[in-house]
Design a protein around this motif. Structure first.
Motif, short mmCIF file in Angstrom:
data_model
loop_
_atom_site.label_atom_id
_atom_site.label_comp_id
_atom_site.label_asym_id
_atom_site.label_seq_id
_atom_site.Cartn_x
_atom_site.Cartn_y
_atom_site.Cartn_z
N ALA A 672 -31.22 -34.79 -8.77
CA ALA A 672 -30.39 -35.98 -8.57
C ALA A 672 -29.81 -36.44 -9.89
O ALA A 672 -30.46 -36.36 -10.93
CB ALA A 672 -31.21 -37.08 -7.92
N ALA A 673 -28.54 -36.89 -9.85
CA ALA A 673 -27.85 -37.32 -11.07
C ALA A 673 -26.97 -38.50 -10.75
O ALA A 673 -26.62 -38.76 -9.59
CB ALA A 673 -27.04 -36.17 -11.63
N ARG A 674 -26.61 -39.23 -11.84
CA ARG A 674 -25.66 -40.34 -11.69
C ARG A 674 -24.25 -39.74 -11.85
O ARG A 674 -23.93 -39.16 -12.89
CB ARG A 674 -25.89 -41.40 -12.75
N VAL A 675 -23.43 -39.88 -10.82
CA VAL A 675 -22.09 -39.29 -10.80
C VAL A 675 -21.06 -40.39 -10.67
O VAL A 675 -21.15 -41.22 -9.76
CB VAL A 675 -21.93 -38.29 -9.65
N LEU A 676 -20.09 -40.38 -11.61
CA LEU A 676 -18.97 -41.32 -11.55
C LEU A 676 -17.75 -40.55 -11.05
O LEU A 676 -17.28 -39.60 -11.69
CB LEU A 676 -18.68 -41.90 -12.95
N VAL A 677 -17.25 -40.94 -9.86
CA VAL A 677 -16.10 -40.27 -9.24
C VAL A 677 -14.86 -41.15 -9.44
O VAL A 677 -14.90 -42.35 -9.12
CB VAL A 677 -16.34 -40.04 -7.74
N VAL A 678 -13.79 -40.52 -9.97
CA VAL A 678 -12.52 -41.25 -10.17
C VAL A 678 -11.45 -40.51 -9.35
O VAL A 678 -11.06 -39.39 -9.66
CB VAL A 678 -12.11 -41.29 -11.65
N GLU A 679 -10.99 -41.13 -8.27
CA GLU A 679 -10.02 -40.52 -7.34
C GLU A 679 -9.18 -41.63 -6.74
O GLU A 679 -9.72 -42.57 -6.14
CB GLU A 679 -10.76 -39.75 -6.26
N ASP A 680 -7.84 -41.52 -6.94
CA ASP A 680 -6.96 -42.58 -6.45
C ASP A 680 -6.73 -42.49 -4.95
O ASP A 680 -6.27 -43.45 -4.33
CB ASP A 680 -5.62 -42.55 -7.18
N ASP A 681 -7.03 -41.33 -4.34
CA ASP A 681 -6.91 -41.19 -2.89
C ASP A 681 -8.23 -41.65 -2.27
O ASP A 681 -9.27 -41.01 -2.40
CB ASP A 681 -6.62 -39.73 -2.54
N GLU A 682 -8.18 -42.79 -1.56
CA GLU A 682 -9.40 -43.41 -1.04
C GLU A 682 -10.14 -42.49 -0.07
O GLU A 682 -11.38 -42.39 -0.11
CB GLU A 682 -9.05 -44.72 -0.33
N ALA A 683 -9.38 -41.73 0.76
CA ALA A 683 -10.03 -40.87 1.74
C ALA A 683 -10.80 -39.75 1.06
O ALA A 683 -11.92 -39.40 1.47
CB ALA A 683 -8.98 -40.29 2.69
N ASP A 698 -26.64 -40.17 -7.15
CA ASP A 698 -26.26 -41.59 -7.20
C ASP A 698 -24.78 -41.62 -7.55
O ASP A 698 -24.38 -41.22 -8.65
CB ASP A 698 -27.09 -42.32 -8.25
N VAL A 699 -23.95 -42.05 -6.62
CA VAL A 699 -22.50 -41.91 -6.76
C VAL A 699 -21.82 -43.27 -6.77
O VAL A 699 -22.15 -44.13 -5.95
CB VAL A 699 -21.92 -41.06 -5.62
N GLU A 700 -20.85 -43.40 -7.73
CA GLU A 700 -19.97 -44.57 -7.75
C GLU A 700 -18.54 -44.04 -7.75
O GLU A 700 -18.19 -43.19 -8.56
CB GLU A 700 -20.21 -45.42 -8.99
N VAL A 701 -17.72 -44.53 -6.81
CA VAL A 701 -16.34 -44.06 -6.67
C VAL A 701 -15.39 -45.15 -7.15
O VAL A 701 -15.47 -46.30 -6.68
CB VAL A 701 -16.03 -43.70 -5.21
N LEU A 702 -14.50 -44.79 -8.09
CA LEU A 702 -13.50 -45.72 -8.62
C LEU A 702 -12.11 -45.15 -8.39
O LEU A 702 -11.93 -43.94 -8.22
CB LEU A 702 -13.73 -45.95 -10.12
N ARG A 716 -23.49 -45.29 -17.68
CA ARG A 716 -23.88 -44.09 -18.44
C ARG A 716 -24.14 -42.91 -17.48
O ARG A 716 -25.26 -42.43 -17.35
CB ARG A 716 -25.11 -44.36 -19.31
N PRO A 717 -23.10 -42.44 -16.81
CA PRO A 717 -23.26 -41.37 -15.81
C PRO A 717 -23.67 -40.06 -16.46
O PRO A 717 -23.42 -39.81 -17.65
CB PRO A 717 -21.88 -41.28 -15.17
N ASP A 718 -24.30 -39.16 -15.65
CA ASP A 718 -24.60 -37.80 -16.12
C ASP A 718 -23.38 -36.88 -15.97
O ASP A 718 -23.27 -35.89 -16.70
CB ASP A 718 -25.77 -37.22 -15.30
N LEU A 719 -22.51 -37.24 -15.03
CA LEU A 719 -21.36 -36.38 -14.75
C LEU A 719 -20.17 -37.22 -14.35
O LEU A 719 -20.31 -38.20 -13.61
CB LEU A 719 -21.68 -35.38 -13.64
#
Length: 788
Positions: A672-683, A698-702, A716-719
């Protein structure tokens, strides 16, 4: 002797005081018997010495000649002689002697009355010499000289004038000199003569033309004045004639050369400013007609090798006759040199030419009113665009300068046609580039849509509570999406236009994949013959780039077989190389064209049907892989293109991007890792978040890069998993700034079009190509975390 005494008494009585020189001569002894005082004074001897002297002491003739003259005087009773007499001082004088016999005392004597004519002889000699000198000057003068009487009829003319006019001297004498002038110049000549004879002018000079005996025209400068001769009632007219034909011709040549240079300069400017080459060609023909005096001319365009010439512009031709000018370039024809070699071909008489090809074409031209022509190839940068032809209605010898002028005009026209051709090809290339950008943009958006559709479909298919109808519907959605993926890949293959480094492809798989596309571009009468290819044949070329190469070669083969045929694709091994062959049964390629087919923008196809980029792209792709392209072709024998590529030892890696056939897998286990997702397409962001959370992350989507940069310190994400195309700050720049904040941060870049990703960025991060499935997403994330 008594008779001598008598003679002396007689002389003394009759001649003593006679002013003339008188000698009495004994013809028998040829000696002087008596001389009067005038004789003694003239000869300078005393009387006693003069008497008894032989004639040989006085006369300079030889004794034999003296004897003959004495005999003649005695025989003819009286004679007139011209002698040279010697005086006592040795001086020799010219004398005229009147001599005859008379009887005295029973003896016959000769009397000689001598007149000293030395001065008169000298004057006469000087006069003769002067006349001879004048005659010599006239005869040998480098200019023509004519002397005419008061009526203008020539009484004398020299050889120089005969040479200028082409008439013999005998033909000139008695002729009115006005008739030598050109008819247009005779009125001025008569007026000048009238003014000269009446005394209005003392001399006249003029430049005019003579019509020579053979009908040709000589240009002359004439100076004329009156010549007064003693004893003549009317003055003569003296004319000095200088032949200036060569000078006039040189002046006209300079004028013509200057006019041509100025016209050529103007034409060059027009060729740069005027976009329509037909207008430029028309102006060039009008210029040639004015400066060369030709009735007809034409510019013939060559649309493609072995194609008929078409008329771009013509002068002096009716539309129907102009069509006769077009022809197929005949290699056996002499005028073909103009097109193939770029040399000017000059035919002074089409009827008399020895070339069968020219004579065949010439027959049609002669029927249309052409006897002579100059043909200039329109060649620029070794590319042939057509012919410039100048036509004359009569047999004509074109000068070297006229031919050179035609060549210069042809050079300007060739440059204009080359520029037009290059601009047309550039427009085609720009269209392709625009289409490529459009295809890339559309594919990017389609891949986003497919990612959402296929991703959520896969998530739904993983649920255990689906009934059969719903599961069947989802499978159909997934199949449709996969077809969309295939279409998107084809679009991207044209958008990228190049091979990715480090890619490999198995030829058997590639041909299986691209066969439907290749068959779709063939004409109904053209079939595809694809031999079985060993699956172990692997080459270091990106699959879509090599697919585009096959497509280009297939389209070329199809176009070479307008009447139908077969395109054969095969592969073999030659040493360490794999030889991929594409062959056709088409018209083949001429040798002159074969050396140029790989040049960018060079095409044998007609305007608007080809860009000339196909084989250039083939060369680029093959060369980038370390291979080479070989072309074997001949007119009528078809074409074979061999791609010699290095053989790769290992099979290519499985292409997972968008490959949903194995979507049922779970991927390698990843902590398991902390993942920061950056995607302007909400779907897409929602799908990625669900797929990664399902793997325990552990995912956060921006939605944008600015928000992501603001959350880095806190989370402080891992990826970092980010899209390449983001509003504001692009994904690669976001990665660079994030790694400055968090060195060693694992990164995965998502993209719907790898062409949008800089080359240097691909080597530093994991790339996840859209559309992707759950397993591919989790695998790429796991690989990135393992490398961090």
């Amino acid at each position: 002797m008594e008779w001598e005494v008598v003679a002396r008494e007689l002389v003394g009585t009759l001649l003593a005081r006679h002013p003339s020189i008188v000698l009495l001569i004994d013809p028998e002894t040829e000696r002087v018997v008596e001389a009067n005082a005038a004789a003694i004074d003239f000869y300078g001897w005393p009387a006693e010495e003069l008497r008894g002297r032989g004639l040989s002491d006085i006369n300079t003739l030889s004794p034999e000649q003296i004897h003959a003259e004495v005999d003649r005087a005695r025989r003819e009773q009286r004679g007139h002689f011209h002698f040279r007499h010697r005086r006592a001082s040795g001086e020799v004088r010219d004398v005229e002697v009147t001599s005859g016999p008379f009887s005295l005392g029973g003896r016959t004597l000769l009397y000689s009355i001598v007149a000293d004519v030395t001065e008169r002889s000298r004057e006469l000699q000087q006069l003769r010499e002067s006349e001879e000198l004048s005659r010599s000057i006239i005869d040998h003068a480098p200019v023509g000289i004519a002397i005419a009487d008061a009526d203008g009829r020539m009484v004398d003319a020299n050889d120089a004038l005969a040479k200028i006019t082409g008439y013999r001297r005998e033909e000139l004498l008695g002729r009115d000199y006005v008739t030598l002038s050109h008819p247009d110049d005779r009125p001025d000549t008569r007026e000048q003569r009238r003014a000269l004879v009446t005394g209005e002018i003392g001399v006249y000079g003029m430049r005019k033309r003579y019509v020579r005996a053979d009908g040709s025209v000589a240009h002359v400068e004439v100076a004329s004045s009156l010549l007064h001769v003693v004893g003549s009632r009317a003055p003569y007219q003296l004319g000095i004639i200088n032949d200036v034909t060569d000078r006039v011709r040189a002046e006209r040549d300079v004028e013509a050369r200057t006019a041509r240079q100025e016209a050529l300069s103007e034409l060059s400017k027009r060729a740069v400013l005027e976009a329509d080459t037909g207008v430029v060609a028309g102006e060039a023909l009008a210029m040639l007609g004015a400066l060369l005096g030709v009735e007809r001319a034409a510019v013939l365009r060559l649309e493609a090798p072995d194609a008929p010439l078409t008329v771009l512009a013509s002068r002096g031709w009716h539309a129907g006759d102009a069509a006769r000018l077009g022809r197929v370039v005949d290699a056996a024809c002499l005028t073909n040199r103009a097109l193939v070699d770029g040399e000017a071909v000059v035919l002074d008489d089409l009827v008399a030419t020895d070339c069968p090809g020219c004579r065949h074409r010439g027959t049609a031209l002669v029927d249309a009113g052409v006897r002579s022509l100059v043909s200039v190839g329109l060649v620029a940068r070794e590319e042939r665009f057509g012919l410039l032809e100048v036509h004359a209605a009569e047999p004509r010898v074109f000068t070297a300068e006229e031919v050179a002028f035609c060549e210069a005009v042809g050079s300007v026209l060739a440059g204009a046609l080359a520029r037009e051709h290059a601009e047309a090809q550039l427009r085609e290339a720009q269209k392709l580039e625009a289409v490529g950008r459009l295809a890339g943009g559309v594919a990017h958006d389609v891949n986003n849509v497919l990612t959402v559709m296929l991703g959520h479909t896969e998530l739904l298919e993983r649920r255990d509570d689906l009934d059969d109808d719903l599961r069947t519907g989802l499978a159909r959605i997934r199949d449709a999406g996969q077809r969309g993926v295939a279409l998107s890949r084809k679009a991207l293959s044209f958008a990228r236009g190049g091979a990715a480094a480090g890619q490999r492809v198995a030829l058997g798989d590639l041909l299986d994949e691209f066969a439907p596309l290749l068959e779709s571009v063939l004409a109904p009468a053209v079939t595809l013959d694809r031999a079985g290819v060993d699956a172990s044949l692997v080459v270091p070329v990106e699959r879509n780039a090599l697919g585009q190469v096959l497509l280009n070669l297939t389209v070329n083969a199809r176009d070479a077989m307008p009447g139908g045929g077969t395109v054969r694709i095969a592969a073999s091994v030659d040493g360490g190389e794999v030889v991929l062959t594409v062959a056709d049964d088409g018209v083949g390629i001429a040798e002159a064209v074969r050396s140029r087919v790989r040049e960018p923008f060079f095409t044998t196809k007609s305007h608007g049907t080809g860009t000339g980029l196909g084989l250039s792209i083939v060369d680029d792709v093959v060369a980038a892989a370390g291979g080479r392209v070989e072309i074997d072709s001949a007119p009528g024998a078809g074409t074979t293109v061999r791609l010699r590529l290095p053989r790769s030892a290992s099979a290519p890696p499985q292409e997972n991007a968008g490959d949903l056939d194995d979507a049922g897998g779970t991927g390698a286990p990843t902590p398991a890792a902390r993942v920061l997702v950056v995607e302007d397409d909400e779907a897409i962001g929602t799908f990625v978040g669900r797929a990664l959370r399902g793997a325990g992350h552990d995912v956060e989507v921006l939605a944008n890069a600015e928000e992501a940069l603001g959350r880095l310190e806190a989370t402080r994400p891992d990826l970092l998993l980010t899209d390449v195309s983001l509003p504001g700050l692009p994904g690669p720049e976001l990665v660079a700034r994030a790694r400055r904040c968090l060195p060693g941060l694992a990164v995965v870049l998502m993209t719907g079009n790898e062409a949008d990703l800089p080359v240097e960025a691909r080597a530093q991060v994991r790339v996840l190509a859209k559309p992707f499935g759950v397993d591919e997403l989790r695998t790429r994330v796991g690989e990135a975390l393992d490398r961090a």
